[in-house]
Scaffold this motif. Structure first.
Motif, PDB file in Angstrom:
ATOM      1  N   VAL A 112      50.827  11.627 -19.290  1.00 56.44           N
ATOM      2  CA  VAL A 112      49.448  11.243 -19.587  1.00 56.44           C
ATOM      3  C   VAL A 112      48.491  11.937 -18.635  1.00 56.44           C
ATOM      4  O   VAL A 112      47.371  12.295 -19.004  1.00 56.44           O
ATOM      5  N   THR A 125      48.181  15.834 -22.739  1.00 59.13           N
ATOM      6  CA  THR A 125      47.203  15.030 -23.461  1.00 59.13           C
ATOM      7  C   THR A 125      47.829  13.692 -23.855  1.00 59.13           C
ATOM      8  O   THR A 125      49.054  13.593 -23.984  1.00 59.13           O
ATOM      9  N   PRO A 126      47.012  12.638 -24.059  1.00 57.97           N
ATOM     10  CA  PRO A 126      47.571  11.355 -24.486  1.00 57.97           C
ATOM     11  C   PRO A 126      48.369  11.475 -25.776  1.00 57.97           C
ATOM     12  O   PRO A 126      49.409  10.821 -25.930  1.00 57.97           O
ATOM     13  N   ARG A 127      47.912  12.304 -26.688  1.00 54.78           N
ATOM     14  CA  ARG A 127      48.618  12.451 -27.961  1.00 54.78           C
ATOM     15  C   ARG A 127      49.987  13.090 -27.768  1.00 54.78           C
ATOM     16  O   ARG A 127      50.979  12.662 -28.375  1.00 54.78           O
ATOM     17  N   MET A 177      52.221  10.442 -26.254  1.00 58.02           N
ATOM     18  CA  MET A 177      52.650   9.447 -27.232  1.00 58.02           C
ATOM     19  C   MET A 177      53.702  10.018 -28.176  1.00 58.02           C
ATOM     20  O   MET A 177      54.699   9.366 -28.490  1.00 58.02           O
ATOM     21  N   ILE A 180      41.029   5.914 -27.774  1.00 56.81           N
ATOM     22  CA  ILE A 180      41.734   7.058 -27.198  1.00 56.81           C
ATOM     23  C   ILE A 180      41.123   8.341 -27.759  1.00 56.81           C
ATOM     24  O   ILE A 180      41.271   8.653 -28.938  1.00 56.81           O
ATOM     25  N   ASP A 203      40.783  12.040 -28.727  1.00 53.99           N
ATOM     26  CA  ASP A 203      41.800  13.037 -29.045  1.00 53.99           C
ATOM     27  C   ASP A 203      41.204  14.166 -29.849  1.00 53.99           C
ATOM     28  O   ASP A 203      40.374  13.952 -30.735  1.00 53.99           O
TER      29      ASP A 203
END
Length: 210
Positions: free
Chosen positions: A85, A89-91, A94, A164, A166
């Motif tokens: 994270v 990137t957060p994506r 995940m 979030i 993105d």
């Protein structure tokens, strides 16, 4: 209550560290196309590092059994996602997390079912099958920028509803996924040699009672 010995703690720490390094580096490297030999539209650098996570899982399965291997997977997952994270990137984090958990837990189950077969069969078959699941989940979530069928939203829009931010990285994810899986198949075969060597060391090393 069973208490881990010094050797068990050391082995678990080594497995956990190896898993974290592999997944974290892969989460970063998957964002960079492998531009050599005209393969920029088909491969990322992460394709060459991530398959080794299955080697770590399979060796953990041999050393600790299913329960211990799951602990390595869960702990490696948490540490790697937290670090990803920050550095990815957060994506990406995940997508990596979902694909990692699903594929690694499937790998453990398949490996356990083949545990008593020829020594090379469990790691190879489990890696081939679980890598397919990993590839499908990761690339479809990480790089698909269109509207999700049945949802009516893009993944970026859906993440936005949860606060979030993105921006989809527009990469040719289908061709990347196919090429990535091809690399995973090749590395699954190549990993048999180091797996066998490390397994031999594990079997000949004196063990202390837990």
């Amino acid at each position: 209550m069973t208490v881990k010995t010094k050797i068990n703690r050391r082995d678990f720490t080594i497995a956990l560290a190896a898993m974290t390094v592999v997944v974290l580096s892969s989460n970063i490297l998957v964002q960079y196309p492998f531009t050599h030999m005209g393969l920029g539209d088909y491969l990322t650098w992460g394709a060459f590092t991530y398959p080794f996570s299955f080697l770590v899982t399979d060796l953990s399965n041999r050393r600790f059994g299913q329960q211990g291997a799951r602990r390595v997977v869960y702990a490696g997952f948490v540490l790697a996602v937290i670090l990803s994270v920050v550095l990815a990137t957060p994506r990406i984090a995940m997508a990596s997390g979902m694909a990692f958990l699903a594929a690694q837990l499937l790998d453990i189950r398949i490996f356990a079912g083949l545990r008593d077969k020829a020594w090379w069969l469990p790691p190879f078959v489990s890696s081939v099958i679980s890598s397919a699941l990993d590839t499908a989940i990761f690339f479809s979530f990480a790089f698909y920028c269109g509207v999700v069928p049945g949802l009516g939203l893009t993944i970026s829009d859906a993440l936005g509803t949860f606060g979030i931010a993105d921006q989809c990285i527009a990469l040719p994810w289908v061709s990347l996924a196919v090429a990535d899986y091809g690399v995973k198949l090749g590395l699954a075969a190549l990993s048999i040699a180091p797996y066998g060597a490390i397994l031999a060391l594990m079997q000949h090393r004196p063990r202390r009672a837990a």
